[in-house]
Write an enzyme that holds these catalytic residues in place. Structure first.
Site, mmCIF file in Angstrom:
data_model
loop_
_atom_site.group_PDB
_atom_site.id
_atom_site.type_symbol
_atom_site.label_atom_id
_atom_site.label_comp_id
_atom_site.label_asym_id
_atom_site.label_seq_id
_atom_site.Cartn_x
_atom_site.Cartn_y
_atom_site.Cartn_z
ATOM 1 N N ASP A 97 10.082 47.692 50.999
ATOM 2 C CA ASP A 97 8.619 48.355 50.991
ATOM 3 C C ASP A 97 7.583 47.631 52.019
ATOM 4 O OD1 ASP A 97 9.428 50.339 49.499
ATOM 5 O OD2 ASP A 97 8.143 50.058 47.554
ATOM 6 N N HIS A 139 -2.625 48.782 47.243
ATOM 7 C CA HIS A 139 -1.650 48.316 46.385
ATOM 8 C C HIS A 139 -1.416 46.683 46.373
ATOM 9 C CE1 HIS A 139 -0.077 52.299 45.491
ATOM 10 N NE2 HIS A 139 0.289 52.474 46.721
ATOM 11 N N GLY A 147 3.958 48.146 47.949
ATOM 12 C CA GLY A 147 3.740 49.508 48.494
ATOM 13 C C GLY A 147 3.322 49.511 49.951
ATOM 14 N N ASP A 174 -5.593 58.874 47.459
ATOM 15 C CA ASP A 174 -4.315 58.668 48.027
ATOM 16 C C ASP A 174 -3.423 59.245 46.796
ATOM 17 O OD1 ASP A 174 -2.727 56.324 49.853
ATOM 18 O OD2 ASP A 174 -1.640 57.239 47.908
ATOM 19 N N HIS A 176 -1.000 58.166 45.330
ATOM 20 C CA HIS A 176 -0.504 57.081 44.693
ATOM 21 C C HIS A 176 -1.699 56.211 43.879
ATOM 22 C CE1 HIS A 176 2.428 57.410 47.802
ATOM 23 N NE2 HIS A 176 3.472 56.988 46.630
ATOM 24 N N ASP A 262 -1.634 60.934 52.035
ATOM 25 C CA ASP A 262 -0.353 61.532 51.545
ATOM 26 C C ASP A 262 -0.511 62.484 50.478
ATOM 27 O OD1 ASP A 262 -1.479 59.600 49.898
ATOM 28 O OD2 ASP A 262 0.147 58.109 49.809
ATOM 29 N N TYR A 301 1.990 60.151 55.697
ATOM 30 C CA TYR A 301 3.523 59.683 56.238
ATOM 31 C C TYR A 301 3.881 60.952 57.216
ATOM 32 C CZ TYR A 301 2.600 56.080 52.923
ATOM 33 O OH TYR A 301 2.021 55.253 52.549
HETATM 34 F F1 V1D Z 1 11.293 55.459 51.877
HETATM 35 C C1 V1D Z 1 11.206 54.300 52.450
HETATM 36 C C2 V1D Z 1 11.953 53.875 53.298
HETATM 37 C C3 V1D Z 1 11.793 52.602 53.817
HETATM 38 C C4 V1D Z 1 11.082 51.682 52.853
HETATM 39 C C5 V1D Z 1 10.459 52.480 51.773
HETATM 40 C C6 V1D Z 1 10.318 53.585 51.637
HETATM 41 C C7 V1D Z 1 9.652 53.848 50.495
HETATM 42 C C8 V1D Z 1 9.475 55.391 49.958
HETATM 43 N N1 V1D Z 1 8.469 55.412 48.863
HETATM 44 N N2 V1D Z 1 9.025 53.367 49.581
HETATM 45 C C9 V1D Z 1 8.563 53.920 48.533
HETATM 46 C C10 V1D Z 1 7.745 53.562 47.437
HETATM 47 N N3 V1D Z 1 8.541 52.573 46.906
HETATM 48 C C11 V1D Z 1 9.208 52.705 45.766
HETATM 49 C C12 V1D Z 1 9.958 51.348 45.354
HETATM 50 C C13 V1D Z 1 11.402 51.433 45.100
HETATM 51 N N4 V1D Z 1 10.930 50.458 43.707
HETATM 52 C C14 V1D Z 1 11.709 49.215 43.498
HETATM 53 C C15 V1D Z 1 9.655 50.358 44.295
HETATM 54 O O1 V1D Z 1 9.465 53.535 44.991
HETATM 55 C C16 V1D Z 1 6.408 53.092 47.870
HETATM 56 C C17 V1D Z 1 5.208 53.946 48.272
HETATM 57 C C18 V1D Z 1 4.113 53.156 48.791
HETATM 58 C C19 V1D Z 1 2.763 54.061 48.840
HETATM 59 C C20 V1D Z 1 2.014 53.369 49.620
HETATM 60 C C21 V1D Z 1 0.595 54.353 49.790
HETATM 61 O O2 V1D Z 1 0.638 55.446 50.291
HETATM 62 O O3 V1D Z 1 -0.155 54.443 48.487
HETATM 63 C C22 V1D Z 1 -0.429 53.373 50.627
HETATM 64 N N5 V1D Z 1 -1.812 53.413 50.475
HETATM 65 O O4 V1D Z 1 -2.189 52.628 51.403
HETATM 66 C C23 V1D Z 1 -1.320 52.230 51.989
HETATM 67 C C24 V1D Z 1 -0.174 52.763 51.852
HETATM 68 CA CA CA Z 2 -4.951 57.692 44.461
#
Ligand code: V1D
Ligand code: CA
Length: 476
Positions: A97, A139, A147, A174, A176, A262, A301
């Site tokens: 991430d 995050h 995140g 957001d 999230h 998002d 995104y």
């Molecule tokens: F789809 C992916 C491809 C490559 C790398 C990461 C991702 C991805 C998508 N969704 N990662 C996520 C979320 N991570 C998980 C992890 C799996 N577990 C072990 C944890 O579900 C993270 C989403 C982050 C969102 C960030 C945000 O939008 O809130 C943000 N706000 O400010 C900046 C970013």
């Molecule tokens: Ca929020």
């Protein structure tokens, strides 16, 4: 500040920010900040903005919240040496991430510099509103990336604002949960955090309606858990009454607004169904209270819609209407085939039924009734200011069309050439409803991660021990 007086709006932008690159398959694209900038310039908004290039945040500014060891790690880790530091990568949650990429530390300093610099401008009363679309990385924890966020610019900006403002309201739209900011201020009434987010089997897994703060901070954290498909009307029916009551009961002196995009319909990682107007209505509503406001970015995104949304919201903050026909701009190919500013949300089901929305709203309003109106905070010595931002509006930040010639950052090292890669193609799909998130993960609610602990660590480390923030004084 009078409500209908024209607001003085500052805007922070670093021309290099769009060159940082998380990786081909990673959904976070700093390029979206450059697209936003280019779009708002081509709408002519530079005429109404004071534009500043942020000074990079200094190491000692970052350690006002983050641990020395973690910041040292971010400073030294590179794509070339990361294989020698596997234990630390795991310890600081740097990996999938939150990957190590070229210029990672400069990137952190750059987006954080804008947020702290914005807080300084508000502290000095130089602006009514400050915008930093590169900020809002909610995050990041004291000693952990999370995140897509490494340094929590929001916490650092709030700490800066707290030098001059007794009560600070943090709002997070957001999709999230704003867990890093909530956690940092969970035990204080100097900051009220309010997050609206998708809850249930969704990253980061925190943000239950039952989580309301702890100790002195009890009732000063507020969580609004939502389900898939929320539309403009439902969102407004929650946002406006809740925030009206927050303003009545808490009466903040300053507002920090995380405007994560998002939560828009069709986001590549999101599952809400907001239009740009519905999203912006929340921001517009908060401006009606006439408080100093720091407006930050966050997630987002489907990058063409992020640029549309943040350009439109910049216009809203300036009271300038933007034509729905997009002006010619450097990234026009992203916006076809309609080439319009606004898009229509999808016909997905809104799983937030009337009864659910009423229950959530009433529960939160009841909690707000319990807080004593406008808690008084003892205010003693004001600590010294953070970095001095460049006071002069920066003509370099206007691009070709706006200033007539010369390519931005041309001579500087490019980390990415600005071409749309394969994964960016994902962003071109119309308003699809996809969530890549894995099953929820609950982070531990540890008081030791909060602001009180920063003071102790600094003291113990022999650094900045005399730099008690008003936050600490309020708790003593
Ligand atoms: F789809 C992916 C491809 C490559 C790398 C990461 C991702 C991805 C998508 N969704 N990662 C996520 C979320 N991570 C998980 C992890 C799996 N577990 C072990 C944890 O579900 C993270 C989403 C982050 C969102 C960030 C945000 O939008 O809130 C943000 N706000 O400010 C900046 C970013
Ligand atoms: Ca929020």
């Amino acid at each position: 500040m009078e409500e209908n007086k024209k607001k003085k709006v500052a805007y922070f932008y670093e021309p290099e920010v769009g060159n940082y690159y998380y990786g081909q398959t990673h959904p976070m694209k700093p390029h979206r900040i450059r697209m936003t900038h280019n779009l708002l310039l081509n709408y002519g908004l530079y005429k109404h903005l004071e534009i500043f290039r942020p000074s990079p945040a200094r190491d000692d500014e970052l350690t006002r919240f983050h641990s020395d060891e973690y910041i040292e790690f971010l400073r030294l880790i590179t794509p070339d040496n990361q294989h020698e530091h596997l234990r630390q990568l795991k310890r600081y949650n740097v990996g999938e991430d939150c990957p190590v990429f070229d210029g990672l530390y400069q990137f952190c300093k750059c987006y954080t510099g804008g947020s702290i610099g914005g807080a300084v401008k508000l502290n000095k009363g130089q602006n009514d509103v400050v915008i930093n679309w590169a900020g809002g990385l909610h995050h990041a924890k004291r000693s952990e990336a999370s995140g897509f966020c490494y340094v929590n610019d929001i916490v650092l900006a709030i700490l800066e604002l707290a030098k001059y403002h007794r009560r600070i309201l943090y709002i997070d739209i957001d999709i999230h949960h704003g867990d890093g900011v909530e956690e940092a201020f969970y035990t204080t009434d100097r900051v009220m955090t309010v997050s609206f987010h998708k809850f249930g089997d969704y990253f980061p897994g925190t943000g239950s309606i039952e989580d309301i703060g702890y100790d002195t901070g009890k009732l000063y954290s507020l969580n609004c858990p939502l389900k898939d498909g929320i539309d403009d009307e439902s969102y407004e029916q929650l946002f406006k009454p809740i925030m009206t009551k927050v303003m009545e009961r808490y009466a903040p002196d300053a507002i920090v607004f995380q405007s994560g995009a998002d939560s828009l319909s069709g986001d590549r990682l999101g599952c809400f169904n907001l239009s740009i107007k519905g999203h912006a209505e929340c921001l517009k509503f908060m401006t009606t209270f006439g408080k100093p406001m720091l407006v930050l970015g966050g997630g987002g995104y489907t990058i063409r819609n992020v640029a549309r949304c943040w350009a439109f919201e910049t216009g809203c903050l300036l009271n300038v209407d933007l034509a729905d026909d997009l002006p010619p701009n450097d990234y026009i190919e992203y916006f076809g085939p309609e080439y319009r500013l606004h898009f229509t949300p999808s016909n997905m089901e809104n799983q937030n039924k009337k009864e659910y929305l009423e229950k959530v709203r009433n529960k939160i309003l009841q909690n707000l009734e319990k807080i004593s109106p406008a808690p008084n905070v003892p205010f003693h010595d004001v600590p010294s200011d953070a970095l001095e931002v460049d006071e002069r509006p920066d003509a370099e930040l206007l691009d070709d069309d706006a200033k007539g010639g010369g390519q931005l950052g041309e001579e500087k090292k490019k980390l990415w050439d600005g071409e749309i890669d394969e994964s960016d193609g994902e962003d071109e799909k119309p308003n699809r409803n996809v969530s890549d998130a894995e099953p929820s993960k609950r982070s531990s609610r540890n008081k030791a991660n909060g602001v009180g602990e920063v003071k102790k660590e600094n003291g113990a480390g022999g650094k900045a021990s005399d730099e008690a923030t008003p936050m600490d004084e309020g708790q003593d």
